[in-house]
Design a protein around this motif. Structure first.
Motif, short mmCIF file in Angstrom:
data_model
loop_
_atom_site.label_atom_id
_atom_site.label_comp_id
_atom_site.label_asym_id
_atom_site.label_seq_id
_atom_site.Cartn_x
_atom_site.Cartn_y
_atom_site.Cartn_z
N TYR A 62 -2.37 49.66 -18.43
CA TYR A 62 -2.99 48.49 -18.03
C TYR A 62 -3.95 48.88 -16.72
O TYR A 62 -5.21 48.38 -16.86
CB TYR A 62 -2.25 47.22 -17.61
CG TYR A 62 -2.84 46.16 -16.88
CD1 TYR A 62 -3.55 45.23 -17.97
CD2 TYR A 62 -3.02 45.95 -15.94
CE1 TYR A 62 -4.29 44.16 -17.56
CE2 TYR A 62 -3.74 44.66 -15.52
CZ TYR A 62 -4.18 43.92 -16.19
OH TYR A 62 -4.92 42.48 -15.59
N LEU B 263 -6.91 51.46 -17.76
CA LEU B 263 -8.17 50.77 -18.74
C LEU B 263 -9.05 50.01 -17.99
O LEU B 263 -10.33 50.03 -18.16
CB LEU B 263 -7.38 49.58 -19.47
CG LEU B 263 -6.60 50.27 -20.85
CD1 LEU B 263 -5.87 49.07 -21.58
CD2 LEU B 263 -7.67 50.99 -21.73
N TYR C 104 -5.37 59.13 -16.11
CA TYR C 104 -7.10 58.49 -16.03
C TYR C 104 -7.97 59.83 -16.46
O TYR C 104 -8.76 59.99 -17.07
CB TYR C 104 -7.36 57.91 -14.88
CG TYR C 104 -9.03 57.42 -15.03
CD1 TYR C 104 -9.34 56.64 -15.63
CD2 TYR C 104 -9.66 58.36 -14.21
CE1 TYR C 104 -10.89 56.20 -15.63
CE2 TYR C 104 -11.16 58.22 -14.35
CZ TYR C 104 -11.65 56.96 -14.94
OH TYR C 104 -12.92 56.78 -14.96
N LYS D 201 -11.34 53.93 -23.77
CA LYS D 201 -10.19 53.11 -23.91
C LYS D 201 -9.42 53.67 -25.02
O LYS D 201 -8.20 53.50 -25.07
CB LYS D 201 -10.47 51.80 -24.16
CG LYS D 201 -11.37 51.50 -25.40
CD LYS D 201 -11.62 49.66 -25.34
CE LYS D 201 -12.55 49.60 -26.56
NZ LYS D 201 -12.83 48.11 -26.68
N GLN E 202 -7.40 56.41 -23.95
CA GLN E 202 -6.20 55.96 -23.21
C GLN E 202 -5.03 55.42 -23.99
O GLN E 202 -3.87 55.79 -23.55
CB GLN E 202 -6.71 54.87 -22.22
CG GLN E 202 -7.55 55.78 -21.39
CD GLN E 202 -8.60 54.61 -20.34
OE1 GLN E 202 -8.64 53.68 -20.80
NE2 GLN E 202 -9.03 55.17 -19.21
N TYR E 203 -5.66 54.78 -25.06
CA TYR E 203 -4.41 54.33 -26.02
C TYR E 203 -3.72 55.34 -26.51
O TYR E 203 -2.49 55.32 -26.56
CB TYR E 203 -5.17 53.47 -27.15
CG TYR E 203 -5.75 52.26 -26.63
CD1 TYR E 203 -4.85 51.32 -25.70
CD2 TYR E 203 -6.86 51.62 -27.17
CE1 TYR E 203 -5.57 50.04 -25.19
CE2 TYR E 203 -7.27 50.24 -26.98
CZ TYR E 203 -6.67 49.57 -25.89
OH TYR E 203 -7.33 48.40 -25.41
#
Length: 369
Positions: free
Chosen positions: A135, A138, A292, A307, A310-311
């Motif tokens: 969270y 993102l 990150y 994103k 990142q998922y």
């Protein structure tokens, strides 16, 4: 693709962000790892030497980034070496930061299970922390740095305050005689001590979004001073309280020192709980940053929406963190990070700086590629 350059970091954010990344699992494991390597109480010298080496290579990374303002290691590596070799080096950095994030996540879960939630599966604890980190990741680099700005001062005050409480049990005789076995044991402990200072290479990414790129060298040095002081004081208080012979036999010697603190008549006595809570939040910032930086690398290289990367890395980090079957294998994961760091924090930045100097790339702050 989300561009990192859209978010500018102030000078203080760069320094604190670096210091916060460095101050991770080493707080609880450094005395043991250094003690095992040296076997003598002179490991405080090893920690200082390792800190000096880290500052030196941190300045190399800062100087390299200054030659390519606005670019990250993922971008200027290809400018210097061409895409095939540049992408290969980028994969090394991505792998390094991924494993770093997984290692910090596993250490966090191990300590929590051992001292707080002994009946809670590591898989569940790791999943909870990783979900929260996803969270935050993102949101981009600014929320991560703002969290570091809040957490790092609190962590510093709490650790230093609790360490001072152990002065009652401190014994200077645990450090005598100095250099009884010569300098060789000290040098043996430099490598494991150096692993606790990993994180200065983050300037290769943060430098691209620094609002004052000309001050990157100063930001690195300031960002390194705090971890050196904190690690040195923590190690000295731990060895001075327990002795090096005891320290090298304990899994979490720092926490054992804190558990031994007793203040007659004090309202609060379980200082290790307070320490673990604060340390858990601190190591969380290290894990999030690694998450990150690894995601950003893939996003840059393959022009993919950040994103989505990142998922995908959520599951990769979770798998890597749970892959070790026990604590010893988890420590081996840390050894892997250390082996990779010889390239990401040492050989690669130094090589790229030499090549850029020879070729004239980035000279005077301009990219001549």
């Amino acid at each position: 693709m989300q561009q990192a350059r859209d978010d500018k970091l102030a000078f203080s954010q760069v320094s604190i962000g670096m210091a916060s990344f460095i101050l991770g699992a080493g707080i609880v494991s450094l005395p043991r790892s250094a003690g095992e390597a040296a076997g003598t109480p002179d490991i405080w010298i090893s920690v200082l030497l390792a800190g000096g080496i880290a500052i030196l290579f941190g300045c190399v990374c800062a100087k390299l980034n200054q030659r390519f303002p606005g670019l990250t290691i993922y971008q200027f590596s290809s400018l210097l070496l061409g895409k095939p070799i540049g992408y290969l080096l980028n994969f090394v950095f991505i792998t390094y930061w991924l494993i770093m994030a997984a290692y910090e996540l596993r250490m966090q879960a191990e300590v929590i299970r051992h001292f707080l939630l002994d009946r809670t599966p590591i898989a569940f604890t790791s999943l909870c922390f990783l979900a929260i980190s996803a969270y935050l990741v993102l949101g981009g680099i600014n929320p991560i740095m703002r969290l570091s700005e809040i957490v790092f001062p609190i962590t510093t005050i709490v650790i230093m305050g609790i360490m001072m409480l152990s002065l009652k049990s401190f014994d200077f005789n645990h450090f005598r005689p100095v250099l009884s076995d010569g300098i060789t044991p000290v040098l043996k402990a430099v490598k494991p001590a150096s692993l606790s200072y990993l994180g200065f290479e983050t300037i290769l990414v943060m430098g691209a979004v620094a609002s004052e790129p000309k001050k990157l060298m100063r930001a690195v040095m300031i960002g390194m001073v705090f971890p050196i002081v904190i690690y040195s004081i923590t190690l000295v208080m731990t060895v001075g309280t327990l002795s090096v012979d005891v320290v090298k036999t304990l899994t979490w010697p720092t926490i054992e020192v804190i558990r031994s603190i007793e203040i007659p008549g004090a309202f609060f006595s379980n200082f290790e709980l307070f320490f673990i809570v604060v340390w858990t939040i601190q190591i969380f910032t290290t894990m999030v940053s690694g998450y990150y930086y690894a995601s950003l690398g893939v996003s840059y290289m393959f022009k993919t929406e950040l994103k989505y990367v990142q998922y995908g890395f959520f599951f990769v980090i979770y798998f890597l963190a749970l892959y070790p079957e026990d604590l010893n294998e988890a420590f081996s994961l840390g050894d892997t990070v250390g082996n990779l760091s010889m390239f990401t924090a040492g050989a690669i930045p130094l090589l790229l700086l030499l090549i850029s100097s020879i070729k004239g790339h980035g000279k005077n702050g301009k990219n001549n590629a």
